[in-house]
Design an enzyme around this catalytic site. Sequence first.
Site, PDB file in Angstrom:
ATOM      1  N   LYS A  48       0.824  -1.214   0.000  1.00 15.45           N
ATOM      2  CA  LYS A  48       0.000   0.000   0.000  1.00 15.45           C
ATOM      3  C   LYS A  48       0.860   1.266   0.000  1.00 15.45           C
ATOM      4  O   LYS A  48       0.623   2.195  -0.778  1.00 15.45           O
ATOM      5  CB  LYS A  48      -0.932  -0.005   1.219  1.00 15.45           C
ATOM      6  CG  LYS A  48      -1.980   1.088   1.205  1.00 15.45           C
ATOM      7  CD  LYS A  48      -2.821   1.085   2.485  1.00 15.45           C
ATOM      8  CE  LYS A  48      -3.547  -0.218   2.670  1.00 15.45           C
ATOM      9  NZ  LYS A  48      -4.440  -0.190   3.860  1.00 15.45           N
ATOM     10  N   LYS A 108       2.387  -3.923  11.004  1.00 14.43           N
ATOM     11  CA  LYS A 108       1.054  -4.031  11.595  1.00 14.43           C
ATOM     12  C   LYS A 108       1.208  -4.614  12.988  1.00 14.43           C
ATOM     13  O   LYS A 108       2.213  -5.253  13.302  1.00 14.43           O
ATOM     14  CB  LYS A 108       0.154  -4.943  10.752  1.00 14.43           C
ATOM     15  CG  LYS A 108      -1.319  -4.590  10.834  1.00 14.43           C
ATOM     16  CD  LYS A 108      -1.628  -3.330  10.047  1.00 14.43           C
ATOM     17  CE  LYS A 108      -3.117  -3.052  10.001  1.00 14.43           C
ATOM     18  NZ  LYS A 108      -3.444  -1.933   9.113  1.00 14.43           N
TER      19      LYS A 108
END
Length: 432
Positions: free
Chosen positions: A105, A117
């Site tokens: 992304k 994450k």
Amino acid sequence: MTTLVKELKQKKQAKQGMLENVMEQFNQVSNLVNLNPNIKKILSVTNNELIIHFPVRMDNGEVEIFKGYRVQHNNALGPYKGGLRYHPTIDIDAVKALAMWMTWKTSLAGLPYGGAKGGIQMDPTKYSNSELERITRRFTYALGDNIGPEHDIPAPDVNTDAQTMAWIADTYMSTKAPSERSRNQHVVTGKPIGSGGLEGRDRATGYGVYLTIKFWAELKSIKLKDKTFIVQGFGNVGYWAAHFLEKDGAKLVGVQDAFGTIVNNQGLSVENLLAYSKKNKGSIVGFPSSKNIEKEDFFGLNCDICIPAALGNQITEENALKIKAFLVAEGANGPTTVGAEKILLERGVTIIPDILCNSGGVTGSYFEWLQNRNGELWELNEIMGRINKKMREVFIKVLNVKESRKIDMRSAAYVLAIERLERTYTQRGVFP
């Protein structure tokens, strides 16, 4: 159509998890672009995986042990970047998948970031606000220097918000010398405005979802006025996407959240539904003039646009045939399995992939990080204009690759993301 469905139903293996999903997507595009085998090896694995068990004292005086994660996938393009979620379904494989998606992304968006994450395996609804604060602060302390404003920058995700980020920033800064604290404010993004947050960051992800739908509609000469849409997940992303679509004249006809599923073919007022859910502990169930339906019937609702904005692996081989929308805009990360995508594409359904569709959030995060780093204050109109400009540029690039290579939008987005990473490794070489 029939042959594909039969092939998918004949698979004997267990349901694919998100990690298998993202790896299959990566491998497909790696073959498409003839990715250098050595670079493929590097991008196939994570750089660092942290699993942390930490104790927290509850309001009743008892100590509970929590399990936290932080996975840092790749930082070839810049500091690790990615959200923290509090959810009972979190495990190491899910976090690894989400970290990889963040790498793609940020690369696609042209940002100077890598992918990461993390989160805590817990149900936040079972804890008081003071307990959530202690849990967050203790997790931050346990992470230590594994995060940092030039190293790894967390942000809000599922069940975390601006307040969570304020607690993390305060805890992290308190571990630094007094002279260094002000220089560490940008250790997280998504903070409250009064604590260095960005004006408009709350709506950036949902706004980006809306923008990609708008760009696609303009391309097809389709007017959004009177088009119907459904939203899975009425949190920050789902609400703001619905808010902007409604302003353009589109009609919300179905919503699903963790509590239930409601429908009204005449339309549901986005603002009234938000007010209702706030009064009912986040639940949409029982909203006036709506009808409750079974959870499994949600994706089969009559609509033009479907926005999955909740968790991963929601659109599967089992329900892909039910979808009546002509457009699926992925507000969530990894909401569509590889098998389901094959079914949808064969049926002529367009999918705006997650790494493009919901990238307004990380783009807004980048602007907040810059604002803090440079000691600036940006106004809302300027910020929304910057997000619009940035996302339009990326959207056009994806479309150009899609058309030139005759591939779907997800593959085109992956091509751009992976080729940027490959160029970086090719130019720098691999140490030593």
